[in-house]
Enzyme design. Structure first.
Site, PDB file in Angstrom:
ATOM      1  N   LYS A  26       5.465  -4.938 -43.824  1.00 41.19           N
ATOM      2  CA  LYS A  26       5.582  -6.333 -43.388  1.00 41.19           C
ATOM      3  C   LYS A  26       6.500  -6.443 -42.179  1.00 41.19           C
ATOM      4  CE  LYS A  26       8.802  -8.543 -45.150  1.00 41.19           C
ATOM      5  NZ  LYS A  26      10.244  -8.846 -44.898  1.00 41.19           N
ATOM      6  N   THR A  85      14.427 -10.472 -44.306  1.00 41.16           N
ATOM      7  CA  THR A  85      13.908  -9.998 -43.029  1.00 41.16           C
ATOM      8  C   THR A  85      12.621 -10.761 -42.773  1.00 41.16           C
ATOM      9  OG1 THR A  85      14.877  -7.801 -43.274  1.00 41.16           O
ATOM     10  CG2 THR A  85      13.039  -8.019 -41.739  1.00 41.16           C
ATOM     11  N   LYS A 131      17.333  -7.369 -36.442  1.00 36.91           N
ATOM     12  CA  LYS A 131      16.800  -6.624 -37.575  1.00 36.91           C
ATOM     13  C   LYS A 131      15.515  -5.895 -37.195  1.00 36.91           C
ATOM     14  CE  LYS A 131      16.404  -4.958 -41.689  1.00 36.91           C
ATOM     15  NZ  LYS A 131      16.285  -5.740 -42.929  1.00 36.91           N
TER      16      LYS A 131
END
Length: 297
Positions: free
Chosen positions: A247, A104, A179
């Site tokens: 993150k 990701t 995502k």
């Protein structure tokens, strides 16, 4: 550029054999592919080597000996280093190799990787996944893919060994944008899951009975059904690390700002997960948000 479909003679490289990557690479081994592996912490690849994977001493070595290379890394900075560094994959890969980043990461970085790859006669896809450690172990990940449709079709058999819901979303970066949609939905949902279970416990209800009543109704979600039981048991082991989730939240907020979009729910989730990290939960699973919400009297 002619696309050649993956077959049993294809040599697969897999870089990043952590909580999810080890299971994903394992499924490719079980399917009969030759798999070259590398991980910064070698011991995390030992189980795969025992099953027949070939250990490589560096990403460069993987690139030199593989037709298709998959990466499952931690942060965009790791992706940039592994792909674009002096000994990076885009410098070392075989001609016509396919590179698939399943980390990701940043949509803008995914677009940059495609441009760099095309200039070198290589093909690249961004293919982040959702489903956590359980989805990886059971080969039922959701895989969101960006990049050329022809390349996607060529490597689809590999994706089918690791996931069940596999969708080509569009051009380079589309997988990462998708995502981010997934992470945005999860972020606010995890607040709701944590608050609901905290409320149940404080009110004197049996949280397991509450979960049984609400998980199949309008409140139902993957997080409620899969992480709710872990919260109730006090199991905060990572299926997906808090440090990696924060993150992802930062990537989503930054990309939203670039598009002129404000996401107040995600901003709240970010502040709460930052509190979770301050409490020392960076290496726990995302369900550790419950510890921020519920405080014992």
């Amino acid at each position: 550029m002619t696309e050649q479909a993956v077959n049993q003679e294809s040599v697969i490289g897999f870089i990043g054999t952590g909580i999810m990557g080890a299971s994903m690479a394992g499924h490719l081994l079980e399917a009969g592919y030759r798999v070259n592996v590398y991980n910064r912490t070698k011991s995390r690849a030992d189980g795969l080597v025992t099953k027949g994977a070939v250990w490589n001493e560096s990403p460069k070595a993987v690139a030199e000996q593989s037709d298709i290379i998959l990466t499952m890394l931690g942060y965009p900075a790791d992706v940039e280093e592994v792909y674009l560094g002096e000994s990076g994959l885009l410098r070392q890969a075989r001609p016509n190799a396919v590179l698939i980043d399943m980390t990701t990461s940043s949509p803008s970085l995914a677009k940059r990787l495609e441009l760099e790859a095309l200039s070198k006669g290589l093909r690249v896809l961004d293919a982040p996944v959702s489903g956590g450690d359980v989805g990886a172990k059971e080969a039922r990940l959701s895989i969101m893919v960006g990049g050329a449709a022809e390349t996607f079709e060529a490597v689809l058999p590999l994706f089918e060994r690791m996931g069940k819901n596999i969708v080509h979303q569009g051009g380079a970066g589309s997988g990462q944008f998708t995502k981010m949609c997934n992470q945005i939905a999860i972020a606010s949902n995890m607040i709701g899951v944590s608050e609901a279970l905290a409320y149940a416990k404080r009110s004197g209800l049996d949280p397991n009975k509450v979960l049984k009543s609400i998980e199949t109704g309008a409140a139902g979600s993957w997080s409620l059904s899969n992480l709710g039981p872990r919260i109730i048991k006090g199991d905060f082991a990572p299926g997906f690390y808090v440090k990696h989730f924060i993150k992802d939240i930062k990537i989503a907020i930054e990309s939203a700002e670039e598009m002129g979009l404000t996401l107040p729910g995600l901003a709240l989730a970010r502040s709460l997960y930052e509190q979770a990290i301050e409490q020392g939960n960076e290496n726990n699973g995302t369900q550790a948000l419950y510890k921020v919400i519920f405080k014992e009297e």
